[in-house]
Enzyme design. Structure first.
Site, PDB file in Angstrom:
ATOM      1  N   CYS A 191      66.621  56.870  10.584  1.00 51.25           N
ATOM      2  CA  CYS A 191      67.283  55.960  11.524  1.00 51.25           C
ATOM      3  C   CYS A 191      67.994  56.785  12.601  1.00 51.25           C
ATOM      4  CB  CYS A 191      68.312  55.085  10.810  1.00 51.25           C
ATOM      5  SG  CYS A 191      67.693  54.219   9.367  1.00 51.25           S
ATOM      6  N   ARG A 240      65.467  42.809  11.560  1.00 53.49           N
ATOM      7  CA  ARG A 240      65.648  43.960  12.462  1.00 53.49           C
ATOM      8  C   ARG A 240      65.340  45.277  11.733  1.00 53.49           C
ATOM      9  NH1 ARG A 240      64.738  46.137  17.188  1.00 53.49           N
ATOM     10  NH2 ARG A 240      63.783  47.528  15.735  1.00 53.49           N
ATOM     11  N   CYS A 244      62.464  48.011  12.382  1.00 53.15           N
ATOM     12  CA  CYS A 244      62.741  49.439  12.600  1.00 53.15           C
ATOM     13  C   CYS A 244      61.811  50.284  11.735  1.00 53.15           C
ATOM     14  CB  CYS A 244      64.188  49.776  12.241  1.00 53.15           C
ATOM     15  SG  CYS A 244      65.350  49.486  13.591  1.00 53.15           S
TER      16      CYS A 244
END
Lengths: 283, 207
Positions: A191, A240, A244
């Site tokens: 991330c 979301r 991702c």
């Protein structure tokens, strides 16, 4: 003493103004002129779509309200006695304090995990169909998106209050942070590859920095769930994060799994104090 | 002037304080516990996809060192990744720059919503500026505009660039850039085309 405080406050404001000036100057210098134009256009588009009266996400909020009081499952009861952390049936401000530890379940849950728990334990509803429709699409409504929209909206105008006092909540925060920085898959991404520096973009899309607490994290977490114009659907944080991992070329994470909740705990911690305004509307 | 000085002093103090506040880290966690959460999150993942969840030795080392490996670890990663670089058999690293432009532009492929045969792009523009004509570029990586010109269109430099794209960590351990060849995301031909896009004097990158 009071005078001194206000003098300091004035100085702080003056500094802030000067600081913003300096930053803005540096920003403009490093940019192509056409870049500024594109960014202005994107800003104009954002302002145009963020009119609450024309946000289709509020249709989800209305449907969610009906689902909340709809009697179903083997017990033919509604969700109205479901405890989202602040007492059975209490909705105002519940979302601002999620995820959190639930003693009855013995674990930390986000809103979607908790709703599934209540459907199973209170209503004795077989959640297979609800999970199959977890993300809406053409001709497919999502009970979860509707319910999250309705419940999150009851925290609109409130501040994000991460719950990290229970040892299990602390564990989730640590795990979430570790997962945020964990590199894997064919792109070697974590991330943090995209979300650990200020002012970066993918193509023209700005990337919120989650490596430190502050405005970027607050504005992001305070604006989910959101109506996504590009998808013509209401989306939750579960979606979301799923999206991702898709872009990271990871396999699809399991819906309502504990790892996603851990990541959400970490992001909510970084967003502490941010104002919730939901459902929002985004590209 | 004094006021500005004070402001700068106050501002620098904030800059100094800010990271200290930011680094009120979460309590330490056992890496095995993290892996248990990871396993649970991808519990339904099977087959070939499963391998993407598990970290290789280099990914583990980069995660553990927060992407800043030092000393022996730095050398270990660089040596291991360098040894894994496969150059084209005929030694030619320059392909077709026009095809390279496509590789640089396209960002499809390899996602769980894609088909197995979906075209795989390098998506270079997601992170890098390249041709001046393309205004939609990201800023996670440095600008590569004028790259070939900057490296004097030198053959030895082009070979280094091939290695960098094939395996970024052979050049910089724990680089944020994907190891496109090493992880078999791009083909040898695609990498050669991107090298040409960067090095051909006719390429818009060098205009």
């Amino acid at each position: 003493m009071r005078i001194r405080t206000s003098a300091i406050a004035a100085l702080t404001v003056a500094c802030a103004v000067l600081g913003v000036g300096l930053l803005a100057g540096g920003h403009a210098q490093g940019q192509q002129p056409e870049q500024d134009l594109s960014e202005k256009e994107i800003e104009r588009y954002r302002a145009m779509i963020s009119d609450p009266m024309s946000n289709p996400g509020f249709l989800n909020v209305d449907r969610g309200e009906q689902l909340w009081s709809l009697k179903r499952g083997a017990k033919n009861v509604s969700l109205e006695t479901c405890d989202l952390g602040i007492g059975p049936g209490k909705l105002e401000g519940a979302y601002a304090k999620l995820p959190r530890y639930f003693a009855d379940a013995g674990k930390v849950m986000d809103l979607e995990q908790r709703l599934l728990y209540c459907m199973t334990s209170l209503q004795e509803l077989d959640t297979k169909d609800v999970i199959a429709r977890r993300f809406s699409g053409p001709g497919r409504v999502s009970d979860m998106e509707d319910l999250v929209g309705f419940i999150a909206n009851k925290s609109s105008g409130m501040k994000i209050e991460p719950q990290i006092s229970h040892p299990k909540e602390q564990e989730m925060l640590s795990v979430g942070e570790a997962m945020f920085y964990r590199r894997s898959a064919v792109m070697d991404f974590s991330c943090a590859t995209c979300h650990a520096a200020e002012g970066k973009r993918i193509r023209l899309q700005g990337l919120p920095d989650f490596s430190k607490p502050g405005k970027a994290a607050q504005e992001t977490m305070g604006s989910w769930p959101t109506y996504r114009v590009s998808q013509s659907q209401m989306r939750t944080m579960q979606h979301r994060l799923w999206d991702c991992y898709r872009q990271m070329r990871m396999p699809a994470p399991d819906y309502a799994s504990d790892g996603l909740t851990a990541l959400t705990v970490f992001m909510m911690k970084q967003a502490q104090g941010g104002e919730i305004t939901v459902p929002s509307i985004k590209r | 002037m004094n006021r500005i000085k004070t402001c700068i002093l106050v501002a620098s103090a904030f800059v100094l304080i800010a990271p200290a506040v930011a680094q009120s880290p979460a309590p330490k966690v056992d890496p095995a516990a993290v892996e248990a959460f990871v396993a649970a999150t991808w519990k339904s993942t099977t087959g070939e996809w499963r391998a993407r969840v598990d970290q290789d030795e280099t990914q583990k080392a980069c995660t553990a060192s927060n992407n800043e490996p030092t000393g022996v670890l730095f050398d270990q990663i660089r040596d291991r990744e360098s040894a894994a670089v496969v150059f084209p058999a005929d030694g030619k690293v320059l392909g077709d720059w026009k095809k390279g432009a496509q590789v640089a532009q396209r960002g499809t492929g390899g996602q769980f919503t894609d088909q197995a045969n979906t075209y795989r792009g390098g998506n270079c523009y997601a992170c890098h500026q390249m041709s001046k004509a393309e205004v939609s570029y990201g800023t996670l990586g440095p600008s590569l505009n004028g790259y070939g010109k900057l490296h004097r269109f030198d053959a030895a430099e082009a070979r280094k660039t091939y290695a960098k794209i094939y395996n970024s960590m052979s050049v910089l351990p724990c680089s944020q850039m994907p190891r496109f060849g090493h992880n078999k995301f791009l083909s040898e031909e695609q990498i050669k085309d991107v090298v040409a896009y960067l090095y051909d004097p006719e390429s818009p990158v060098n205009k």
